[in-house]
Scaffold this motif. Structure first.
Motif, PDB file in Angstrom:
ATOM      1  N   ARG A  29       0.836  -1.204   0.000  1.00 27.72           N
ATOM      2  CA  ARG A  29       0.000   0.000   0.000  1.00 27.72           C
ATOM      3  C   ARG A  29       0.871   1.255   0.000  1.00 27.72           C
ATOM      4  N   GLU A  30       1.986   1.181   0.726  1.00 36.06           N
ATOM      5  CA  GLU A  30       2.882   2.330   0.763  1.00 36.06           C
ATOM      6  C   GLU A  30       3.478   2.609  -0.611  1.00 36.06           C
ATOM      7  N   ALA A  31       3.532   1.575  -1.460  1.00 34.42           N
ATOM      8  CA  ALA A  31       4.033   1.758  -2.823  1.00 34.42           C
ATOM      9  C   ALA A  31       2.956   2.266  -3.779  1.00 34.42           C
ATOM     10  N   GLY A  32       1.728   2.479  -3.252  1.00 38.32           N
ATOM     11  CA  GLY A  32       0.668   3.069  -4.062  1.00 38.32           C
ATOM     12  C   GLY A  32      -0.312   2.075  -4.638  1.00 38.32           C
ATOM     13  N   LEU A  33      -0.265   0.800  -4.255  1.00 39.68           N
ATOM     14  CA  LEU A  33      -1.195  -0.201  -4.772  1.00 39.68           C
ATOM     15  C   LEU A  33      -2.259  -0.502  -3.728  1.00 39.68           C
ATOM     16  N   VAL A  34      -3.375  -1.020  -4.200  1.00 37.41           N
ATOM     17  CA  VAL A  34      -4.432  -1.491  -3.306  1.00 37.41           C
ATOM     18  C   VAL A  34      -4.138  -2.956  -2.960  1.00 37.41           C
ATOM     19  N   ALA A  35      -4.036  -3.266  -1.675  1.00 40.51           N
ATOM     20  CA  ALA A  35      -3.733  -4.624  -1.228  1.00 40.51           C
ATOM     21  C   ALA A  35      -4.760  -5.029  -0.187  1.00 40.51           C
ATOM     22  N   GLU A  36      -5.482  -6.082  -0.459  1.00 39.52           N
ATOM     23  CA  GLU A  36      -6.500  -6.589   0.454  1.00 39.52           C
ATOM     24  C   GLU A  36      -6.085  -7.980   0.948  1.00 39.52           C
ATOM     25  N   LEU A  37      -6.085  -8.140   2.274  1.00 36.90           N
ATOM     26  CA  LEU A  37      -5.726  -9.424   2.906  1.00 36.90           C
ATOM     27  C   LEU A  37      -6.942  -9.973   3.618  1.00 36.90           C
ATOM     28  N   THR A  38      -7.327 -11.189   3.258  1.00 39.65           N
ATOM     29  CA  THR A  38      -8.481 -11.845   3.871  1.00 39.65           C
ATOM     30  C   THR A  38      -8.039 -13.185   4.434  1.00 39.65           C
ATOM     31  N   ILE A  39      -8.289 -13.385   5.735  1.00 39.57           N
ATOM     32  CA  ILE A  39      -7.923 -14.645   6.400  1.00 39.57           C
ATOM     33  C   ILE A  39      -9.187 -15.257   6.987  1.00 39.57           C
ATOM     34  N   GLU A  40      -9.475 -16.480   6.612  1.00 37.51           N
ATOM     35  CA  GLU A  40     -10.666 -17.187   7.094  1.00 37.51           C
ATOM     36  C   GLU A  40     -10.226 -18.377   7.941  1.00 37.51           C
TER      37      GLU A  40
END
Length: 415
Positions: free
Chosen positions: A303-314
């Motif tokens: 995210r700090e590099a400007g990308l959208v990053a989503e982390l999902t843990i189930e």
């Protein structure tokens, strides 16, 4: 070099085989010496008997010829017989000839004083080369020839005493020969087992060398993966931060300075990681944090590099395995590194699902994708991940195409 080593290792077996062969030759020579010695002992008293020289000349000549044939057949003939021992006819030919020669000598010299009957002893001993029933038959035939030649006109008491005396000599000879043969066979068997043991030890040494070479190769591959996954990650992030700083250097100097500070910190972390790898070959990033925290940190860096990053843990891991968690972390780390370097993506999604029997990790981006059949695309990182997964009996699936993003899914069985 390998050929020379193989020849050197084979020399002890060759030496041992030569020793066994020499012992067999010695045993054969020893038997021949005994046969010749007993034949001479049997003949000498006859040569000093006046009754023998009083016989017709044809009987004297025939006796000496039969004696010579007995010695030849008892030595060279016996060795030939042993070579063809698997043929039943060979035994009957040899022992039939020897018994016939002994019978002829007994009848030719029965009027002369002497010990020609001693010639039955080598034949009795040699009959042990076959079965015990065969030995018994040969010995009974020899005793019958003695009885017919020498004791047919004696009373049954004298005949019994004489036959018991000769029979005792034959029994002693057979028993002593049996013990000697067993001892020789045991010695040969021990030497054969020693040879087999040497060969087994050499094979084990070769297997140990192969295992050592395989372990070295696996360790070399593991170190290569660690260098690529760890150092490559830090260098990629540093490069992204420097590029970001160059972009906003003139317009936003504070933000550029912040990116350079992060790059410097990452450089120091990478240097520390290299030092740890050199000293300990592995410094797990999960030693001081959970897998969820480590993955969250990787997403935050993206995210700090400007990308959208989503982390999902189930779900939650039932029995966390350090090897499994490290493999999952390295897979996500490599996937995000590839996104920065190649994907030109704007979004990355990370799913980690803990199921009852397996753990599933999926990393997907919306970038330009890749053509896996094109050898120009670097795939060492993917190969490294796949090797890690295979070591844990898992599987890795990749879905991608040019301009259609990139996705890989890793499935690992729960232990």
């Amino acid at each position: 070099m390998s050929q020379q080593t193989e020849i050197t290792r084979a020399s002890p077996e060759t030496i041992m085989a030569d020793q066994i062969h020499a012992n067999e030759r010695f045993t054969g020579v020893g038997v021949n010496v005994v046969v010749i010695a007993l034949a001479v002992v049997a003949l000498l008293p006859l040569l000093f008997s006046t009754n023998f020289w009083a016989l017709p000349i044809w009987k004297i000549v025939l006796t000496l010829l039969l004696w010579g044939l007995y010695v030849f057949n008892g030595t060279s003939g016996m060795m030939l017989h042993e070579r063809f021992l698997h043929l039943p006819l060979a035994s009957f030919l040899y022992f039939g000839l020897q018994i016939g020669i002994v019978g002829g000598l007994l009848f030719l010299t029965r009027g002369s004083s002497g010990t020609i009957w001693i010639l039955i002893l080598p034949v009795a001993a040699q009959s042990l080369s076959l079965s015990w029933p065969f030995t018994a038959v040969v010995n009974l035939i020899l005793l019958g020839l003695i009885w017919i030649a020498y004791f047919l006109d004696l009373s049954w008491q004298d005949t019994l005493i004489s036959l018991l005396s000769i029979g005792a000599s034959m029994a002693f000879t057979v028993i002593f020969t049996s013990i000697a043969v067993r001892e020789s066979s045991a010695r040969s068997e021990i030497q054969r087992l020693a040879t087999d043991l040497r060969q087994a030890n050499h094979r084990l040494a070769e297997y140990a060398a192969q295992v050592e070479e395989l372990a070295t190769m696996r360790e070399r591959n593991r170190v290569a993966r660690e260098i690529h996954d760890n150092l490559g990650h830090y260098l990629t992030v540093v490069n992204v931060q420097i590029e970001a700083a160059k972009t906003v250097m003139n317009s936003q100097p504070d933000k550029a300075q912040d990116a350079l500070d992060k790059a410097q910190n990452l450089t120091q972390e990478g240097l520390a990681a290299v030092r740890r790898s050199v000293s300990a070959l592995r410094e797990s990033p999960l030693e001081s944090q959970t897998l969820a925290e480590a993955l969250a940190a990787l997403a935050a860096e993206l995210r700090e590099a400007g990308l959208v990053a989503e982390l999902t843990i189930e779900g939650e891991p039932a029995n966390p395995d350090p090897k499994v968690e490290l493999t999952l972390y390295r897979a996500v780390q490599e996937g995000l590194t590839n996104v920065r370097k190649h994907a030109r993506a704007s979004r990355v999604d990370i799913w980690l699902r803990y199921l009852s029997d397996q753990t599933v990790l999926t990393v997907q981006d919306n970038g330009v994708g890749a053509d896996l059949t094109d050898a120009r695309h670097g795939r060492f990182g993917l190969i490294g991940i796949q090797e890690r997964v295979q070591l844990l009996d898992g599987r890795m699936e990749i879905q991608t195409a040019p301009q259609q993003g990139f996705q890989f899914t890793i499935t690992l069985p729960n232990t």
